[in-house]
Scaffold this active site. Structure first.
Site, short mmCIF file in Angstrom:
data_model
loop_
_atom_site.label_atom_id
_atom_site.label_comp_id
_atom_site.label_asym_id
_atom_site.label_seq_id
_atom_site.Cartn_x
_atom_site.Cartn_y
_atom_site.Cartn_z
N GLN A 219 106.44 -45.43 86.72
CA GLN A 219 106.06 -44.34 85.82
C GLN A 219 106.28 -44.82 84.39
OE1 GLN A 219 105.29 -40.98 87.63
NE2 GLN A 219 104.96 -42.74 88.96
N GLY A 260 106.32 -31.53 86.77
CA GLY A 260 106.03 -32.86 87.31
C GLY A 260 105.35 -33.78 86.32
N HIS A 261 105.12 -35.01 86.76
CA HIS A 261 104.55 -36.02 85.86
C HIS A 261 103.10 -35.70 85.51
CE1 HIS A 261 103.39 -38.73 89.57
NE2 HIS A 261 102.83 -37.54 89.63
N ASN A 262 102.74 -36.05 84.27
CA ASN A 262 101.39 -35.90 83.73
C ASN A 262 100.99 -34.44 83.50
OD1 ASN A 262 101.18 -38.71 84.16
ND2 ASN A 262 100.23 -38.40 86.15
N SER A 280 100.03 -33.60 87.18
CA SER A 280 98.66 -33.63 86.64
C SER A 280 98.01 -32.26 86.55
CB SER A 280 97.77 -34.58 87.45
OG SER A 280 98.29 -35.89 87.42
#
Length: 363
Positions: A219, A260-262, A280
């Protein structure tokens, strides 16, 4: 000043070297000596960049990408632009993970307060400030706090007891970072409040799953938190995989929220406790999520939308909509469903009671 990033990039590498590292095959007549210098998303990639896709939702972006090379499954090879070299493999996501490890060999380990000098002098015996860190006037560093290498903290900010500010983190002015909070891989604006136990910038949950084991996907993105954001105690914000995780100005986040990521969150949103937003997903401006809402990955919630507490969002939500339920749907439809279910249940109870009464009368 442009931020230098949190991870050092290796390379450039030839297309052949990337193919060997990822276990992919070079498609067509692509030049194996083509030089690749970085890994970027389809819509950000340009000359010299490598990208990937394994999700049909992003095929329109694949058709328009300017990447020099792309890792794809065999079924998507025909969708790759003629100017883009194909690296073909059955599991592009696993190949993407290996490519990131090749280009960013130190990315599997988070950068916190590493590279500490053993003979570092500190401003106070009870706190630890790396000599390369930059603190503007009137910064308060409480006992037990750690400020890592090349960090930058703006005027009037307080770093509470036992908090950790990681390598190259930038924090603006008049901010508050609560006790036992950790901030890594992040750029934070002015007047931001991070309450006790908040964790910002840790790995996103990214694994290329398979029968041979689950390969960790590095990441290498960041967390960007804009001005006037407040994040409640023990909430977590994962850093992006390639893109940044972004929280827009003025957004207020309650305790025990997972982002969460993005994920991209717009301006002046409200996110209530125990909500989880998967990777995302995108929230427009002025979105409100009630308590314990769950949002699956890669969905968009339009500006001004409201989601009722305990709902599960599994698809895109139009701007200004009011949805609720599991799966979430427009509130009028949701209320109508609840009414019908209640009526069915009440009718069944009446019939059961009448049957029991009749049997009792004949005994």
């Amino acid at each position: 000043m442009k931020h230098p990033g949190f991870f050092e990039r290796a390379g450039p590498f030839s297309l052949r070297a990337v193919a060997d590292a990822t276990g992919s095959e070079i498609g067509g007549s692509a030049d194996p000596n083509l030089k690749l210098k970085n890994v970027l998303p389809l819509d950000d990639a340009g000359e010299g960049d490598l990208s990937f896709t394994d999700n049909p939702k992003y095929l329109p972006l694949l058709a328009e990408t300017a990447a020099s090379a792309c890792i794809v499954a065999p079924k998507y090879v025909r969708r790759v632009p003629k100017e883009t070299a194909s690296l073909v493999m059955a599991d592009p996501y696993r190949g993407f993970a290996k490519a990131l490890t090749l280009f960013y060999p130190d990315s599997l380990r988070s950068k916190t307060a590493s590279a500490w000098l053993k003979d570092t002098a500190t401003t106070d015996r009870l706190c630890h400030i790396h000599p390369s860190a930059v603190l503007e006037p009137d910064v308060v560093i409480e006992p037990g706090a750690i400020v890592g290498p090349e960090a930058h903290i703006g005027r009037g900010t307080t770093i509470a007891a036992s908090a950790v500010i990681g390598y190259r983190v930038h924090i603006g002015r008049d901010c508050y970072v609560g006790p036992n909070a950790s901030v890594t891989h992040a750029l934070i604006g002015n007047r931001v409040g991070l309450h006790a136990g908040v964790a910002v910038g840790q790995d996103g949950f990214g694994f290329a799953m398979g029968k041979q084991g689950h390969a960790k996907v590095p990441q290498i993105g960041r967390v960007v938190i804009q001005d006037d954001v407040e994040i409640g105690a023990n909430s977590t914000v994962d850093r992006g995989a390639l893109r940044d995780t972004i929280i827009g100005e003025g957004t207020k986040i309650d305790n025990l929220v997972q982002i969460g990521h993005n994920v991209v969150i717009g301006r002046h949103c409200i996110i209530v406790a125990q909500t989880g937003i998967s990777g995302s997903s995108e929230l427009g401006d002025l979105v409100a999520l009630g308590g314990q809402v769950g949002v699956i990955g890669h969905v968009k919630i339009g500006a001004g939308a409201q989601i009722a507490a305990t709902s599960n969002v599994r698809g895109d939500v139009p701007a200004g909509a009011r949805w609720g339920g599991t799966p979430a749907k427009p509130v009028r439809l949701w209320f109508r469903e609840l009414t019908v279910l209640r009526q069915l249940a009440e009718n069944k109870d009446v019939k059961v009671n009448e049957g029991e009464g009749g049997e009792g009368g004949t005994s």
